[in-house]
Design a protein around this motif. Sequence first.
Motif, PDB file in Angstrom:
ATOM      1  N   LYS A   1       0.836  -1.208   0.000  1.00 45.86           N
ATOM      2  CA  LYS A   1       0.000   0.000   0.000  1.00 45.86           C
ATOM      3  C   LYS A   1       0.865   1.250   0.000  1.00 45.86           C
ATOM      4  O   LYS A   1       0.551   2.248  -0.691  1.00 45.86           O
ATOM      5  N   ALA A   2       1.971   1.226   0.751  1.00 44.60           N
ATOM      6  CA  ALA A   2       2.879   2.372   0.778  1.00 44.60           C
ATOM      7  C   ALA A   2       3.484   2.601  -0.601  1.00 44.60           C
ATOM      8  O   ALA A   2       3.623   3.748  -1.051  1.00 44.60           O
ATOM      9  N   ALA A   3       3.848   1.513  -1.290  1.00 51.68           N
ATOM     10  CA  ALA A   3       4.398   1.641  -2.643  1.00 51.68           C
ATOM     11  C   ALA A   3       3.388   2.286  -3.575  1.00 51.68           C
ATOM     12  O   ALA A   3       3.723   3.156  -4.396  1.00 51.68           O
ATOM     13  N   HIS A   4       2.138   1.871  -3.460  1.00 49.07           N
ATOM     14  CA  HIS A   4       1.073   2.462  -4.289  1.00 49.07           C
ATOM     15  C   HIS A   4       0.892   3.941  -3.976  1.00 49.07           C
ATOM     16  O   HIS A   4       0.804   4.785  -4.887  1.00 49.07           O
ATOM     17  N   ASP A   5       0.840   4.271  -2.685  1.00 48.76           N
ATOM     18  CA  ASP A   5       0.625   5.657  -2.277  1.00 48.76           C
ATOM     19  C   ASP A   5       1.770   6.569  -2.733  1.00 48.76           C
ATOM     20  O   ASP A   5       1.558   7.753  -3.024  1.00 48.76           O
ATOM     21  N   LEU A   6       2.980   6.014  -2.792  1.00 43.23           N
ATOM     22  CA  LEU A   6       4.137   6.794  -3.242  1.00 43.23           C
ATOM     23  C   LEU A   6       4.180   6.951  -4.761  1.00 43.23           C
ATOM     24  O   LEU A   6       4.966   7.740  -5.288  1.00 43.23           O
ATOM     25  N   GLY A   7       3.362   6.163  -5.454  1.00 46.67           N
ATOM     26  CA  GLY A   7       3.334   6.259  -6.908  1.00 46.67           C
ATOM     27  C   GLY A   7       4.320   5.355  -7.618  1.00 46.67           C
ATOM     28  O   GLY A   7       4.615   5.569  -8.805  1.00 46.67           O
ATOM     29  N   CYS A   8       4.827   4.331  -6.917  1.00 45.60           N
ATOM     30  CA  CYS A   8       5.762   3.391  -7.564  1.00 45.60           C
ATOM     31  C   CYS A   8       5.029   2.638  -8.672  1.00 45.60           C
ATOM     32  O   CYS A   8       3.923   2.151  -8.474  1.00 45.60           O
ATOM     33  N   ARG A   9       5.682   2.510  -9.815  1.00 48.50           N
ATOM     34  CA  ARG A   9       5.032   1.795 -10.930  1.00 48.50           C
ATOM     35  C   ARG A   9       5.338   0.315 -10.910  1.00 48.50           C
ATOM     36  O   ARG A   9       4.645  -0.471 -11.551  1.00 48.50           O
ATOM     37  N   VAL A  10       6.405  -0.090 -10.197  1.00 51.67           N
ATOM     38  CA  VAL A  10       6.811  -1.502 -10.146  1.00 51.67           C
ATOM     39  C   VAL A  10       6.930  -1.950  -8.693  1.00 51.67           C
ATOM     40  O   VAL A  10       7.493  -1.233  -7.865  1.00 51.67           O
TER      41      VAL A  10
ATOM     42  N   PHE B   1       6.149  -4.760 -19.868  1.00 54.47           N
ATOM     43  CA  PHE B   1       5.082  -5.545 -19.252  1.00 54.47           C
ATOM     44  C   PHE B   1       4.306  -4.691 -18.251  1.00 54.47           C
ATOM     45  O   PHE B   1       3.862  -5.175 -17.220  1.00 54.47           O
ATOM     46  N   GLU B   2       4.121  -3.432 -18.583  1.00 60.56           N
ATOM     47  CA  GLU B   2       3.507  -2.466 -17.682  1.00 60.56           C
ATOM     48  C   GLU B   2       2.113  -2.923 -17.239  1.00 60.56           C
ATOM     49  O   GLU B   2       1.276  -3.324 -18.049  1.00 60.56           O
ATOM     50  N   GLY B   3       1.903  -2.887 -15.914  1.00 65.16           N
ATOM     51  CA  GLY B   3       0.614  -3.242 -15.350  1.00 65.16           C
ATOM     52  C   GLY B   3       0.339  -4.723 -15.258  1.00 65.16           C
ATOM     53  O   GLY B   3      -0.741  -5.133 -14.817  1.00 65.16           O
ATOM     54  N   GLN B   4       1.304  -5.556 -15.636  1.00 66.53           N
ATOM     55  CA  GLN B   4       1.089  -7.003 -15.608  1.00 66.53           C
ATOM     56  C   GLN B   4       1.597  -7.623 -14.305  1.00 66.53           C
ATOM     57  O   GLN B   4       2.469  -7.063 -13.629  1.00 66.53           O
ATOM     58  N   THR B   5       1.068  -8.776 -13.971  1.00 70.23           N
ATOM     59  CA  THR B   5       1.443  -9.522 -12.773  1.00 70.23           C
ATOM     60  C   THR B   5       2.044 -10.862 -13.185  1.00 70.23           C
ATOM     61  O   THR B   5       1.463 -11.569 -14.009  1.00 70.23           O
ATOM     62  N   HIS B   6       3.204 -11.177 -12.616  1.00 69.00           N
ATOM     63  CA  HIS B   6       3.880 -12.418 -12.984  1.00 69.00           C
ATOM     64  C   HIS B   6       4.512 -13.074 -11.760  1.00 69.00           C
ATOM     65  O   HIS B   6       5.013 -12.392 -10.862  1.00 69.00           O
ATOM     66  N   ILE B   7       4.525 -14.404 -11.770  1.00 69.07           N
ATOM     67  CA  ILE B   7       5.352 -15.188 -10.852  1.00 69.07           C
ATOM     68  C   ILE B   7       6.614 -15.532 -11.622  1.00 69.07           C
ATOM     69  O   ILE B   7       6.556 -15.929 -12.788  1.00 69.07           O
ATOM     70  N   VAL B   8       7.771 -15.382 -10.977  1.00 66.79           N
ATOM     71  CA  VAL B   8       9.036 -15.612 -11.667  1.00 66.79           C
ATOM     72  C   VAL B   8       9.930 -16.516 -10.822  1.00 66.79           C
ATOM     73  O   VAL B   8      10.327 -16.143  -9.707  1.00 66.79           O
TER      74      VAL B   8
ATOM     75  N   TRP C   1      -4.604  -1.425  -9.256  1.00 65.22           N
ATOM     76  CA  TRP C   1      -3.878  -0.158  -9.223  1.00 65.22           C
ATOM     77  C   TRP C   1      -3.030   0.092 -10.468  1.00 65.22           C
ATOM     78  O   TRP C   1      -2.425   1.150 -10.605  1.00 65.22           O
ATOM     79  N   GLY C   2      -2.961  -0.891 -11.351  1.00 66.12           N
ATOM     80  CA  GLY C   2      -2.161  -0.732 -12.569  1.00 66.12           C
ATOM     81  C   GLY C   2      -0.668  -0.798 -12.330  1.00 66.12           C
ATOM     82  O   GLY C   2       0.120  -0.287 -13.135  1.00 66.12           O
ATOM     83  N   MET C   3      -0.264  -1.464 -11.237  1.00 63.04           N
ATOM     84  CA  MET C   3       1.156  -1.603 -10.931  1.00 63.04           C
ATOM     85  C   MET C   3       1.714  -2.881 -11.562  1.00 63.04           C
ATOM     86  O   MET C   3       1.041  -3.904 -11.600  1.00 63.04           O
ATOM     87  N   THR C   4       2.927  -2.813 -12.050  1.00 64.19           N
ATOM     88  CA  THR C   4       3.628  -4.008 -12.524  1.00 64.19           C
ATOM     89  C   THR C   4       4.110  -4.779 -11.295  1.00 64.19           C
ATOM     90  O   THR C   4       4.744  -4.206 -10.405  1.00 64.19           O
ATOM     91  N   TYR C   5       3.815  -6.068 -11.245  1.00 67.42           N
ATOM     92  CA  TYR C   5       4.136  -6.861 -10.061  1.00 67.42           C
ATOM     93  C   TYR C   5       4.826  -8.154 -10.462  1.00 67.42           C
ATOM     94  O   TYR C   5       4.275  -8.967 -11.201  1.00 67.42           O
ATOM     95  N   ASP C   6       6.050  -8.344  -9.958  1.00 70.55           N
ATOM     96  CA  ASP C   6       6.782  -9.594 -10.131  1.00 70.55           C
ATOM     97  C   ASP C   6       6.968 -10.248  -8.766  1.00 70.55           C
ATOM     98  O   ASP C   6       7.614  -9.681  -7.875  1.00 70.55           O
ATOM     99  N   HIS C   7       6.382 -11.418  -8.609  1.00 73.44           N
ATOM    100  CA  HIS C   7       6.541 -12.210  -7.394  1.00 73.44           C
ATOM    101  C   HIS C   7       7.691 -13.177  -7.658  1.00 73.44           C
ATOM    102  O   HIS C   7       7.556 -14.140  -8.414  1.00 73.44           O
ATOM    103  N   LEU C   8       8.840 -12.904  -7.070  1.00 77.67           N
ATOM    104  CA  LEU C   8      10.072 -13.626  -7.382  1.00 77.67           C
ATOM    105  C   LEU C   8      10.225 -14.829  -6.451  1.00 77.67           C
ATOM    106  O   LEU C   8      10.433 -14.667  -5.248  1.00 77.67           O
ATOM    107  N   ARG C   9      10.146 -16.014  -7.005  1.00 76.07           N
ATOM    108  CA  ARG C   9      10.345 -17.216  -6.198  1.00 76.07           C
ATOM    109  C   ARG C   9      11.794 -17.646  -6.301  1.00 76.07           C
ATOM    110  O   ARG C   9      12.214 -18.283  -7.267  1.00 76.07           O
TER     111      ARG C   9
END
Length: 329
Positions: A116-125, A240-247, A173-181
Amino acid sequence: MVELAGKKIIITGATGFIGRNTAKQLLEAGAQVYALVRPGSKQRSLLPADAGFHEIPGDLAHVREALESAKDRYPSLVGSSPDAFLHFAWGGVNREEIDSPQVQEQNVAQSLVCLKAAHDLGCRVFMDAGSRVEYGITKDGVMSEEMTCHPVNAYGRAKLAFYEKAAPLCREWGMTYDHLRFFSVYGPGDHPWSIISTLTRELPQGKTVSLSACRHRWNFMDIEDASRAVRELLCHSDAFEGQTHIVNVASTDTRVLRKFVEEIHRLCGGLGTLDYGTFVQAKEGALSICPQTDALIYLTEGAWKEKISFKEGILRILASTPQKAGESQ
């Protein structure tokens, strides 16, 4: 492709093994790194000494307050939004707390505050450090990002739970999200109880190392390659703007564990003794891991290549320790 020079990146867990090496990679690329660091952390001496590294005193329970107060200390955080938020902090990774539901539930709650803090700060990734243990027990140890997960301990369940909560929020929120395993990352500065740390420390001294049967398959990745993978993912995130991925962040070198162990023994000059079948396994037993890394290649648009062979990585560890291979006490 994103040039990281001048980009503002917030990171938690910068004193940890993966976090501090990732921070080093980002600094080398010219990024400005803002690291949330617990006051009084015993690991502060390991933080990078670089003009682009900025320490923000605080902990996960008060991350919003810490980041707000940092704006007074670092005017560069005011005006334009940070570009990315890397959340690598996670408590309770020791054997005493790794299966504690209370500790792991707290990790999930605090991680959601970070998101939530990342979103509020305007982070895109946004990126976070997941784990191979999310997969649980799989057929032949094969682990691909598309699989349904069945984690066997509270740590794995919590990592998966955070992803399942974070992914829809990031899409909303339109954030790019990489969940790094991350799989088994090794290198100088790794936990002293890891199998590679133990072997490279004990064998050159002629000691006996207690091991499992080591008949299951395993995968090791050098820390330089693992942290560089994070850097490459950031560099290609605009595609990959706005996309969600597991990596899966893992090596392409998967072998029966005993082959890795015996290669370390050879690199240690044949010193010491390997005592197979005497080490007590964790409750999940000896599970094979055979990660697939297609997503890492896809999301870096084919630019990702490993550079550090297992042999080179082990030699680096041996060269970094006071007791070198070939010397006994």
